[in-house]
Design a protein around this motif. Structure first.
Motif, PDB file in Angstrom:
ATOM      1  N   ALA A  12       0.876  -1.176   0.000  1.00  0.00           N
ATOM      2  CA  ALA A  12       0.000   0.000   0.000  1.00  0.00           C
ATOM      3  C   ALA A  12       0.917   1.231   0.000  1.00  0.00           C
ATOM      4  O   ALA A  12       1.114   1.879   1.035  1.00  0.00           O
ATOM      5  CB  ALA A  12      -0.917  -0.036   1.214  1.00  0.00           C
ATOM      6  N   GLN A  67      -4.193  12.906   1.821  1.00  0.00           N
ATOM      7  CA  GLN A  67      -3.253  11.813   1.530  1.00  0.00           C
ATOM      8  C   GLN A  67      -2.585  12.069   0.164  1.00  0.00           C
ATOM      9  O   GLN A  67      -3.265  12.174  -0.856  1.00  0.00           O
ATOM     10  CB  GLN A  67      -3.985  10.468   1.528  1.00  0.00           C
ATOM     11  N   TYR A 192       7.595   2.854   2.921  1.00  0.00           N
ATOM     12  CA  TYR A 192       6.621   1.838   3.320  1.00  0.00           C
ATOM     13  C   TYR A 192       6.802   0.530   2.551  1.00  0.00           C
ATOM     14  O   TYR A 192       6.796  -0.547   3.153  1.00  0.00           O
ATOM     15  CB  TYR A 192       5.190   2.372   3.141  1.00  0.00           C
ATOM     16  N   LYS A 197       6.739  -7.083   5.360  1.00  0.00           N
ATOM     17  CA  LYS A 197       5.284  -7.227   5.500  1.00  0.00           C
ATOM     18  C   LYS A 197       4.912  -7.819   6.848  1.00  0.00           C
ATOM     19  O   LYS A 197       5.541  -8.779   7.295  1.00  0.00           O
ATOM     20  CB  LYS A 197       4.762  -8.167   4.414  1.00  0.00           C
ATOM     21  N   ARG A 199       2.127  -9.813   8.739  1.00  0.00           N
ATOM     22  CA  ARG A 199       0.919 -10.617   8.581  1.00  0.00           C
ATOM     23  C   ARG A 199       0.842 -11.606   9.738  1.00  0.00           C
ATOM     24  O   ARG A 199       1.873 -12.077  10.230  1.00  0.00           O
ATOM     25  CB  ARG A 199       0.926 -11.399   7.259  1.00  0.00           C
TER      26      ARG A 199
HETATM   27  C1  LIG Z   1      -9.861  -1.217   2.803  1.00  0.00           C
HETATM   28  C2  LIG Z   1      -8.512  -0.635   3.089  1.00  0.00           C
HETATM   29  C3  LIG Z   1      -8.402   0.702   3.456  1.00  0.00           C
HETATM   30  C4  LIG Z   1      -7.150   1.284   3.650  1.00  0.00           C
HETATM   31  N1  LIG Z   1      -7.040   2.630   3.904  1.00  0.00           N
HETATM   32  C5  LIG Z   1      -5.826   3.210   3.878  1.00  0.00           C
HETATM   33  C6  LIG Z   1      -5.704   4.621   3.909  1.00  0.00           C
HETATM   34  O1  LIG Z   1      -6.668   5.371   3.934  1.00  0.00           O
HETATM   35  N2  LIG Z   1      -4.448   5.143   3.881  1.00  0.00           N
HETATM   36  C7  LIG Z   1      -3.340   4.354   3.812  1.00  0.00           C
HETATM   37  O2  LIG Z   1      -2.225   4.903   3.771  1.00  0.00           O
HETATM   38  N3  LIG Z   1      -3.431   3.016   3.775  1.00  0.00           N
HETATM   39  C8  LIG Z   1      -4.649   2.424   3.797  1.00  0.00           C
HETATM   40  N4  LIG Z   1      -4.748   1.053   3.702  1.00  0.00           N
HETATM   41  C9  LIG Z   1      -3.525   0.249   3.585  1.00  0.00           C
HETATM   42  C10 LIG Z   1      -3.316  -0.706   4.733  1.00  0.00           C
HETATM   43  O3  LIG Z   1      -2.848  -0.034   5.844  1.00  0.00           O
HETATM   44  C11 LIG Z   1      -2.343  -1.799   4.247  1.00  0.00           C
HETATM   45  O4  LIG Z   1      -2.956  -2.517   3.202  1.00  0.00           O
HETATM   46  C12 LIG Z   1      -1.951  -2.765   5.344  1.00  0.00           C
HETATM   47  O5  LIG Z   1      -1.247  -2.095   6.342  1.00  0.00           O
HETATM   48  C13 LIG Z   1      -1.119  -3.915   4.830  1.00  0.00           C
HETATM   49  O6  LIG Z   1       0.002  -3.443   4.125  1.00  0.00           O
HETATM   50  P1  LIG Z   1       0.280  -3.822   2.618  1.00  0.00           P
HETATM   51  O7  LIG Z   1      -0.973  -3.534   1.846  1.00  0.00           O
HETATM   52  O8  LIG Z   1       1.378  -2.904   2.176  1.00  0.00           O
HETATM   53  O9  LIG Z   1       0.662  -5.242   2.545  1.00  0.00           O
HETATM   54  C14 LIG Z   1      -5.993   0.473   3.529  1.00  0.00           C
HETATM   55  C15 LIG Z   1      -6.121  -0.877   3.192  1.00  0.00           C
HETATM   56  C16 LIG Z   1      -7.350  -1.422   2.941  1.00  0.00           C
HETATM   57  C17 LIG Z   1      -7.453  -2.842   2.479  1.00  0.00           C
END
Ligand SMILES: Cc1cc2nc3c(=O)[nH]c(=O)nc-3n(C[C@H](O)[C@H](O)[C@H](O)COP(=O)(O)O)c2cc1C
Length: 209
Positions: A12, A67, A192, A197, A199
């Motif tokens: 993300a 953001q 980031y 990761k 999990r």
């Molecule tokens: C439905 C959903 C909403 C999220 N909202 C945000 C957000 O508003 N801002 C952000 O920086 N990350 C957001 N995330 C990212 C999560 O924090 C991230 O997916 C999680 O920490 C796992 O990390 P990765 O996706 O890098 O593996 C969101 C993820 C999901 C699935």
């Protein structure tokens, strides 16, 4: 890379490289993936707004908790649920099934009744909540497809839903925002995506029966 390795690579992303643009082919592959996402009964009771216009992205960032991914990504995917999911919508879907599969509409009567029964048994609020869930499945497919293509996609729930709807004129279109995803390419110094990761271990996540 195997698919699992690609899922390890995906992240993300918080810092996109605003100079890196997505190609028309990459974008079209992502649209195809989202189009192919499964949904309950196949109804796809949502639309996906793909925002590439810089000014619109600026306005969305202002109502998206500021953001930076919203403006720095190449495209912002806004998944939006329909707000009216009525009999007419269900019947139109059956028309599409009949047309796509070249079958008599009458042969789909049973399927139609099941769908209309479900729609009529739910309140508008319940149907929109149901529809938001379907939109999240499409989001999941987008994230996986992007990883497969080597494109970054960051899901986001951090936004003001009402104001997002307002900026995009969604109310007039019979839509309301479900969830969004920034699509593009990570900056070389995006911290980031370089982190390990986190999990839950499989022993904790899965229950085998
Ligand atoms: C439905 C959903 C909403 C999220 N909202 C945000 C957000 O508003 N801002 C952000 O920086 N990350 C957001 N995330 C990212 C999560 O924090 C991230 O997916 C999680 O920490 C796992 O990390 P990765 O996706 O890098 O593996 C969101 C993820 C999901 C699935």
């Amino acid at each position: 890379m195997s698919f699992i390795e690609k899922l390890q690579w995906r992240a993300a992303v918080k810092k996109f490289d605003p100079t890196k643009k997505i190609t028309a082919t990459q974008l079209d592959s992502l649209l195809s993936a989202v189009q192919l996402a499964p949904s309950s009964y196949g109804l796809q009771s949502y639309k996906v707004i793909v925002v590439q216009d810089a000014k619109t992205k600026e306005k969305l960032r202002a109502v998206g908790y500021n953001q930076p991914q919203i403006t720095d990504s190449a495209a912002l995917f806004v998944f939006a649920s329909l707000t009216t999911i009525d009999e007419a919508f269900g019947k139109k879907f059956i028309d599409l099934v009949a047309q796509t599969r070249s079958v008599e509409r009458e042969s789909l009567e049973g399927y139609e009744q099941v769908i209309l029964g479900t729609l009529n048994s739910r309140t508008d609020e319940q149907k929109v909540a149901w529809s938001h869930k379907q939109a999240y499945i499409a989001l999941g497919v987008l994230l996986s497809a992007a990883a497969d293509l080597g494109v970054d996609a960051g899901p986001m729930e951090g936004f003001d839903q009402e104001k997002f709807d307002e900026v995009l004129g969604l109310k007039e279109k019979g839509l309301t925002t479900s969830v969004i995803a920034a699509v593009g390419f990570r900056a070389d110094d995006d911290k980031y995506s370089q982190m390990i990761k986190v999990r839950r271990p499989k022993e904790e996540l899965f229950i085998h029966i």
